[in-house]
Design a protein around this motif. Structure first.
Motif, PDB file in Angstrom:
ATOM      1  N   THR A  55       0.841  -1.199   0.000  1.00 57.85           N
ATOM      2  CA  THR A  55       0.000   0.000   0.000  1.00 57.85           C
ATOM      3  C   THR A  55       0.880   1.255   0.000  1.00 57.85           C
ATOM      4  O   THR A  55       0.637   2.199  -0.753  1.00 57.85           O
ATOM      5  N   THR A  56       1.908   1.244   0.819  1.00 57.07           N
ATOM      6  CA  THR A  56       2.838   2.373   0.867  1.00 57.07           C
ATOM      7  C   THR A  56       3.581   2.503  -0.458  1.00 57.07           C
ATOM      8  O   THR A  56       3.768   3.610  -0.975  1.00 57.07           O
ATOM      9  N   LEU A  57       3.981   1.373  -1.037  1.00 57.23           N
ATOM     10  CA  LEU A  57       4.637   1.397  -2.345  1.00 57.23           C
ATOM     11  C   LEU A  57       3.697   1.980  -3.403  1.00 57.23           C
ATOM     12  O   LEU A  57       4.123   2.767  -4.246  1.00 57.23           O
ATOM     13  N   THR A  58       2.435   1.631  -3.340  1.00 57.68           N
ATOM     14  CA  THR A  58       1.443   2.156  -4.270  1.00 57.68           C
ATOM     15  C   THR A  58       1.362   3.682  -4.154  1.00 57.68           C
ATOM     16  O   THR A  58       1.392   4.397  -5.165  1.00 57.68           O
ATOM     17  N   ALA A  59       1.256   4.181  -2.940  1.00 57.99           N
ATOM     18  CA  ALA A  59       1.171   5.632  -2.725  1.00 57.99           C
ATOM     19  C   ALA A  59       2.449   6.338  -3.176  1.00 57.99           C
ATOM     20  O   ALA A  59       2.393   7.393  -3.829  1.00 57.99           O
ATOM     21  N   LEU A  60       3.593   5.749  -2.867  1.00 54.99           N
ATOM     22  CA  LEU A  60       4.868   6.357  -3.251  1.00 54.99           C
ATOM     23  C   LEU A  60       5.053   6.327  -4.769  1.00 54.99           C
ATOM     24  O   LEU A  60       5.558   7.292  -5.360  1.00 54.99           O
ATOM     25  N   ALA A  61       4.615   5.243  -5.404  1.00 54.71           N
ATOM     26  CA  ALA A  61       4.695   5.155  -6.865  1.00 54.71           C
ATOM     27  C   ALA A  61       3.843   6.256  -7.502  1.00 54.71           C
ATOM     28  O   ALA A  61       4.264   6.904  -8.463  1.00 54.71           O
ATOM     29  N   LYS A  62       2.652   6.460  -6.973  1.00 52.21           N
ATOM     30  CA  LYS A  62       1.779   7.527  -7.475  1.00 52.21           C
ATOM     31  C   LYS A  62       2.477   8.880  -7.335  1.00 52.21           C
ATOM     32  O   LYS A  62       2.505   9.670  -8.274  1.00 52.21           O
ATOM     33  N   ASP A  63       3.056   9.114  -6.165  1.00 60.32           N
ATOM     34  CA  ASP A  63       3.739  10.381  -5.910  1.00 60.32           C
ATOM     35  C   ASP A  63       4.947  10.580  -6.825  1.00 60.32           C
ATOM     36  O   ASP A  63       5.415  11.705  -7.004  1.00 60.32           O
ATOM     37  N   ASN A  64       5.469   9.488  -7.389  1.00 56.52           N
ATOM     38  CA  ASN A  64       6.658   9.560  -8.236  1.00 56.52           C
ATOM     39  C   ASN A  64       6.349   9.373  -9.718  1.00 56.52           C
ATOM     40  O   ASN A  64       7.229   9.036 -10.504  1.00 56.52           O
ATOM     41  N   GLY A  65       5.092   9.586 -10.103  1.00 54.84           N
ATOM     42  CA  GLY A  65       4.759   9.653 -11.514  1.00 54.84           C
ATOM     43  C   GLY A  65       4.231   8.401 -12.176  1.00 54.84           C
ATOM     44  O   GLY A  65       3.979   8.406 -13.379  1.00 54.84           O
ATOM     45  N   TYR A  66       4.073   7.313 -11.433  1.00 55.42           N
ATOM     46  CA  TYR A  66       3.446   6.143 -12.042  1.00 55.42           C
ATOM     47  C   TYR A  66       1.972   6.463 -12.266  1.00 55.42           C
ATOM     48  O   TYR A  66       1.300   6.976 -11.375  1.00 55.42           O
ATOM     49  N   ARG A  67       1.480   6.167 -13.466  1.00 57.45           N
ATOM     50  CA  ARG A  67       0.097   6.490 -13.809  1.00 57.45           C
ATOM     51  C   ARG A  67      -0.840   5.314 -13.617  1.00 57.45           C
ATOM     52  O   ARG A  67      -2.057   5.494 -13.537  1.00 57.45           O
ATOM     53  N   MET A  68      -0.261   4.106 -13.590  1.00 51.72           N
ATOM     54  CA  MET A  68      -1.074   2.908 -13.394  1.00 51.72           C
ATOM     55  C   MET A  68      -0.298   1.960 -12.479  1.00 51.72           C
ATOM     56  O   MET A  68       0.895   1.750 -12.674  1.00 51.72           O
ATOM     57  N   GLN A 135      -5.665  14.911 -12.181  1.00 57.86           N
ATOM     58  CA  GLN A 135      -5.237  13.694 -12.865  1.00 57.86           C
ATOM     59  C   GLN A 135      -5.369  12.497 -11.922  1.00 57.86           C
ATOM     60  O   GLN A 135      -5.004  12.582 -10.759  1.00 57.86           O
ATOM     61  N   GLN A 136      -5.912  11.403 -12.448  1.00 58.23           N
ATOM     62  CA  GLN A 136      -6.151  10.217 -11.637  1.00 58.23           C
ATOM     63  C   GLN A 136      -5.123   9.133 -11.938  1.00 58.23           C
ATOM     64  O   GLN A 136      -4.810   8.868 -13.098  1.00 58.23           O
ATOM     65  N   THR A 137      -4.640   8.508 -10.884  1.00 55.88           N
ATOM     66  CA  THR A 137      -3.783   7.343 -11.020  1.00 55.88           C
ATOM     67  C   THR A 137      -4.688   6.122 -10.998  1.00 55.88           C
ATOM     68  O   THR A 137      -5.584   6.012 -10.166  1.00 55.88           O
ATOM     69  N   ILE A 138      -4.439   5.216 -11.929  1.00 56.81           N
ATOM     70  CA  ILE A 138      -5.264   4.017 -12.073  1.00 56.81           C
ATOM     71  C   ILE A 138      -4.704   2.926 -11.170  1.00 56.81           C
ATOM     72  O   ILE A 138      -3.511   2.615 -11.240  1.00 56.81           O
ATOM     73  N   LEU A 139      -5.556   2.371 -10.338  1.00 57.02           N
ATOM     74  CA  LEU A 139      -5.176   1.280  -9.441  1.00 57.02           C
ATOM     75  C   LEU A 139      -6.021   0.065  -9.805  1.00 57.02           C
ATOM     76  O   LEU A 139      -7.254   0.118  -9.744  1.00 57.02           O
TER      77      LEU A 139
END
Length: 167
Positions: A55-68, A135-139
Motif C-alpha cells: 500500500t505504501t509502495l502504491t502511494a509512493l509510486a503515485k507520488d513519483n509519476g506512475y500512472r497505473m 489527474q487520476q492514477t489508475i489502481l
C-alpha cells in the motif's frame, strides 16, 4: 505521504517504512524510461506487514509519476477482496474529495465503461491543459488466477499504454 499520517504510525515506524519502500521503488525503474522490465514479488508471514508495504509502495509510486499500478493479490476471492478493501480504505479512495485514484478490481476486457474510464484518465495525463491536481492514477487489483489475469491482459491490450509508467 498523506498515507503515513492517516495510518498514525509512530515516527520511527514511519521512517522505517519510508526507507524500505523507497528502496523497493528504486528497484522498479524510472518513470522517465521508455522501457523497464523488472518483476517483484511480495511475500511474508501472516500479519507481517505485506499489505502495508505494498500500500505504501502504491502511494509512493503515485507520488513519483506512475500512472497505473497493478496489484496481483492472492489466489482466492477472499484474499483479493481483503487486499482491495484495505487498499481502498488506507488510500482513502472513496473518502477523498480530490478523486486522485481510479480503482478497479478484476476488470474484464468486455467492460467498455472500465476501458473508457482508463483511456480518459490516461488522456488527461497527456493533456497539458488538464489540471494536474485532477489527474487520476489508475489502481487495478487483480486475482492471481487463470481467468482474471488473461482478462486484465486482454483489457490492457485494447488501451494505448505507450509512454505510460506502470508498476
Amino acid at each position: 505521504l498523506a498515507l503515513l499520517n492517516y495510518l498514525g504510525l509512530p515516527q520511527s515506524s514511519q521512517q522505517t517504512l519510508i526507507d524500505e519502500t523507497t528502496e523497493i521503488l528504486s528497484q522498479c525503474g524510472n518513470t522517465s524510461q521508455t522501457t523497464f522490465s523488472e518483476i517483484g514479488l511480495v511475500f511474508g508471514y501472516v500479519q507481517s506487514g505485506k499489505t502495508m508495504s505494498f500500500t505504501t509502495l502504491t502511494a509512493l509510486a503515485k507520488d513519483n509519476g506512475y500512472r497505473m499500478i497493478i496489484i496481483i493479490a492472492g489466489i482466492s476471492t477472499n484474499l483479493v477482496a481483503q487486499s482491495f478493501t484495505r487498499l481502498e480504505k488506507d488510500l482513502r479512495i472513496d473518502d477523498r474529495n480530490d478523486m486522485q485514484w481510479l480503482s478497479f478490481r478484476n476488470p474484464k476486457r468486455s467492460e467498455t465503461t472500465t476501458r473508457s474510464q482508463i483511456e480518459s484518465a490516461l488522456r488527461n495525463w497527456n493533456d497539458p491543459t488538464y489540471p494536474p491536481e485532477d489527474q487520476q492514477t489508475i489502481l487495478i487489483t487483480v486475482m492471481k488466477q487463470k481467468d482474471h489475469l488473461p482478462n486484465l491482459r486482454e483489457l490492457l491490450e485494447t488501451v494505448n499504454l505507450n509512454g505510460v509508467p506502470v508498476l
